[in-house]
Design an enzyme around this catalytic site. Structure first.
Site, PDB file in Angstrom:
ATOM      1  N   GLU A  48       2.847  -0.803   4.328  1.00 41.28           N
ATOM      2  CA  GLU A  48       2.552  -1.583   3.128  1.00 41.28           C
ATOM      3  C   GLU A  48       3.822  -1.923   2.357  1.00 41.28           C
ATOM      4  O   GLU A  48       4.585  -1.045   1.974  1.00 41.28           O
ATOM      5  CB  GLU A  48       1.593  -0.823   2.223  1.00 41.28           C
ATOM      6  CG  GLU A  48       1.181  -1.614   0.987  1.00 41.28           C
ATOM      7  CD  GLU A  48       0.119  -0.921   0.167  1.00 41.28           C
ATOM      8  OE1 GLU A  48      -0.440  -1.578  -0.722  1.00 41.28           O
ATOM      9  OE2 GLU A  48      -0.156   0.273   0.410  1.00 41.28           O
TER      10      GLU A  48
ATOM     11  N   GLU B  27      -8.262  -6.444  -3.367  1.00 42.49           N
ATOM     12  CA  GLU B  27      -7.914  -5.128  -3.907  1.00 42.49           C
ATOM     13  C   GLU B  27      -7.783  -5.238  -5.425  1.00 42.49           C
ATOM     14  O   GLU B  27      -6.743  -5.635  -5.949  1.00 42.49           O
ATOM     15  CB  GLU B  27      -6.607  -4.615  -3.289  1.00 42.49           C
ATOM     16  CG  GLU B  27      -6.285  -3.190  -3.714  1.00 42.49           C
ATOM     17  CD  GLU B  27      -4.983  -2.688  -3.114  1.00 42.49           C
ATOM     18  OE1 GLU B  27      -4.948  -1.523  -2.704  1.00 42.49           O
ATOM     19  OE2 GLU B  27      -4.005  -3.469  -3.057  1.00 42.49           O
TER      20      GLU B  27
ATOM     21  N   HIS C  40      -3.236  -6.998   1.548  1.00 43.25           N
ATOM     22  CA  HIS C  40      -3.943  -6.494   0.370  1.00 43.25           C
ATOM     23  C   HIS C  40      -3.938  -7.607  -0.672  1.00 43.25           C
ATOM     24  O   HIS C  40      -2.886  -7.917  -1.235  1.00 43.25           O
ATOM     25  CB  HIS C  40      -3.264  -5.255  -0.194  1.00 43.25           C
ATOM     26  CG  HIS C  40      -3.584  -4.007   0.556  1.00 43.25           C
ATOM     27  ND1 HIS C  40      -2.917  -2.819   0.347  1.00 43.25           N
ATOM     28  CD2 HIS C  40      -4.521  -3.749   1.504  1.00 43.25           C
ATOM     29  CE1 HIS C  40      -3.421  -1.887   1.145  1.00 43.25           C
ATOM     30  NE2 HIS C  40      -4.385  -2.433   1.856  1.00 43.25           N
TER      31      HIS C  40
ATOM     32  N   HIS D 247       4.826  -3.029  -1.010  1.00 42.29           N
ATOM     33  CA  HIS D 247       4.179  -2.892  -2.314  1.00 42.29           C
ATOM     34  C   HIS D 247       5.272  -2.875  -3.372  1.00 42.29           C
ATOM     35  O   HIS D 247       6.337  -2.316  -3.158  1.00 42.29           O
ATOM     36  CB  HIS D 247       3.403  -1.562  -2.302  1.00 42.29           C
ATOM     37  CG  HIS D 247       2.577  -1.264  -3.505  1.00 42.29           C
ATOM     38  ND1 HIS D 247       3.115  -1.001  -4.742  1.00 42.29           N
ATOM     39  CD2 HIS D 247       1.231  -1.150  -3.650  1.00 42.29           C
ATOM     40  CE1 HIS D 247       2.142  -0.751  -5.600  1.00 42.29           C
ATOM     41  NE2 HIS D 247       0.988  -0.832  -4.970  1.00 42.29           N
TER      42      HIS D 247
ATOM     43  N   ASP E 292       1.215  -6.656   0.284  1.00 41.06           N
ATOM     44  CA  ASP E 292       0.466  -6.402  -0.947  1.00 41.06           C
ATOM     45  C   ASP E 292       0.887  -7.418  -2.005  1.00 41.06           C
ATOM     46  O   ASP E 292       2.051  -7.470  -2.392  1.00 41.06           O
ATOM     47  CB  ASP E 292       0.728  -4.977  -1.435  1.00 41.06           C
ATOM     48  CG  ASP E 292      -0.113  -4.602  -2.635  1.00 41.06           C
ATOM     49  OD1 ASP E 292       0.170  -5.136  -3.730  1.00 41.06           O
ATOM     50  OD2 ASP E 292      -1.050  -3.794  -2.503  1.00 41.06           O
TER      51      ASP E 292
END
Length: 367
Positions: A146, A312, A276, A148, A178
């Protein structure tokens, strides 16, 4: 010329954490609710927060029940979020071999439950990802690290992983993108939450101005710059007589609202295996005011992305006055509209989604 992508609509149960923790739903009931609301067909879970006894306590009986349930409600397991808890011991960090063993157990459970992707985390180094590749091959699970906030597609740590992926040349190594890394404004719902905690309007104005200044400067490409920005939010709160809000400002201002421009995703786009669809709220106009959802969906479509987007909703952390199911419904409507405007469509049919997801994950990275 790259063919237009057809992203698959989906959701992560993380979006409904407040309702799940309040025991409004058990796992079975929440999965059924997601299916009934039409939030699928994609379904994402977090291992440690959704599954009791994860990973060692997941027995064959539970695996059978879970697989039967998702088949019954016609959802598609897309990604199981697994954790890299390098600091789980009190005395020291895990060593390399311990980390590989710890991750292997979680990846095995992902495979048993039918998840083709395991979302892993940024604390895995390129060497660790290379060591986990045989585990991914053993279980047939794609490891999607991920990206992020405070990292982003052009961050030094992410580029080091990308370069190792390119060397290893395996479709089982990639990224989860993300959207919180590419935010364009401080979430209005969080500002409202601070008001409800007694924050003065002048302080909130300064918080927004500080974040906007970092946005104008561009994203932090090193951990040193990230640390300096984190400290700036703490200092602002202290100078304003609200030191109790300092860590909160800093975590959200740097760790949830990443200021990277959209084109940073292009640095890793060929390796994006999962997305995400991070967002924080839907306004009175039916739009996300702080995350450029429409531009992000268009970017994915134009770059041929046909994997899943897990909506999300992160605003549940502070927003206790709105229904998360209504908010997800609104955000997914924005995604579908954006895909249509880009000349494509979000995939909402389960049978079609299965076929497309299998093809997406089977393709060579630069296929």
């Amino acid at each position: 010329m790259t063919s237009l992508g057809t992203p698959i609509q989906g959701v992560t149960l993380y979006s409904f954490t407040r309702a799940f923790h309040a025991r409004q739903y058990d796992l079975d009931g929440l999965i059924r609710k997601v299916a009934a609301e039409g939030f699928g067909p994609g379904l994402e879970l977090i291992g440690f927060s959704s599954l009791r006894g994860f990973p060692d306590g997941i027995d064959d009986a539970f695996v059978g029940q879970f697989r039967d349930l998702v088949a019954e409600v016609d959802l598609i397991p897309t990604s199981l979020a697994v954790n890299v808890d390098t600091g789980i011991r009190r005395d020291r960090l895990m060593n390399h071999d311990e980390l590989v063993e710890y991750m292997s157990k979680q990846i095995e459970v992902a495979a048993r439950l039918g998840f083709p992707i395991a979302r892993v985390q940024i604390s895995l180094t390129p060497d660790a990802m290379e060591s986990l590749l045989p585990v991914a091959e053993k279980y047939g699970v794609t490891l999607a690290l991920e990206v992020h906030a405070d990292q982003h597609g052009a961050h030094e740590r992410v580029l080091a992983l990308r370069d190792r992926y390119e060397k290893l040349d395996s479709p089982l190594l990639g990224f989860t993108a993300d959207w919180g890394a590419t935010v364009t404004g401080f979430a209005p719902s969080l500002l409202e939450a601070y008001r409800r905690r007694g924050a003065a309007e002048d302080l909130l104005r300064q918080v927004v101005e500080l974040w906007n200044g970092f946005y104008a400067e561009g994203p932090p490409n090193t951990q040193k710059v990230h640390g300096e920005r984190f400290g700036a939010f703490i200092g602002l709160a202290a100078r304003s007589g609200r030191p109790d809000l300092g860590i909160d400002f800093a975590i959200n201002g740097t760790g949830l609202f990443g200021p990277a421009p959209l084109d940073t995703w292009l640095e890793i786009m060929p390796w994006v295996r999962h997305v995400h669809g991070k967002f924080f709220g839907i306004d009175e106009n039916g739009e996300e005011p702080s995350v450029p959802v429409r531009d992000l969906v268009r970017q994915l479509v134009e770059n041929g992305y046909s994997g899943a987007i897990s909506s999300e909703y992160e605003g549940w952390h502070w927003n206790n006055w709105q229904d998360p199911f209504d908010i997800i419904r609104g955000e997914q409507a924005v995604q579908r509209s954006a895909a249509a405007n880009a000349g494509s469509a979000m995939i909402t049919d389960a049978s079609e989604a299965r076929r497309i997801l299998n093809s997406h994950l089977a393709q060579p990275v630069r296929g």
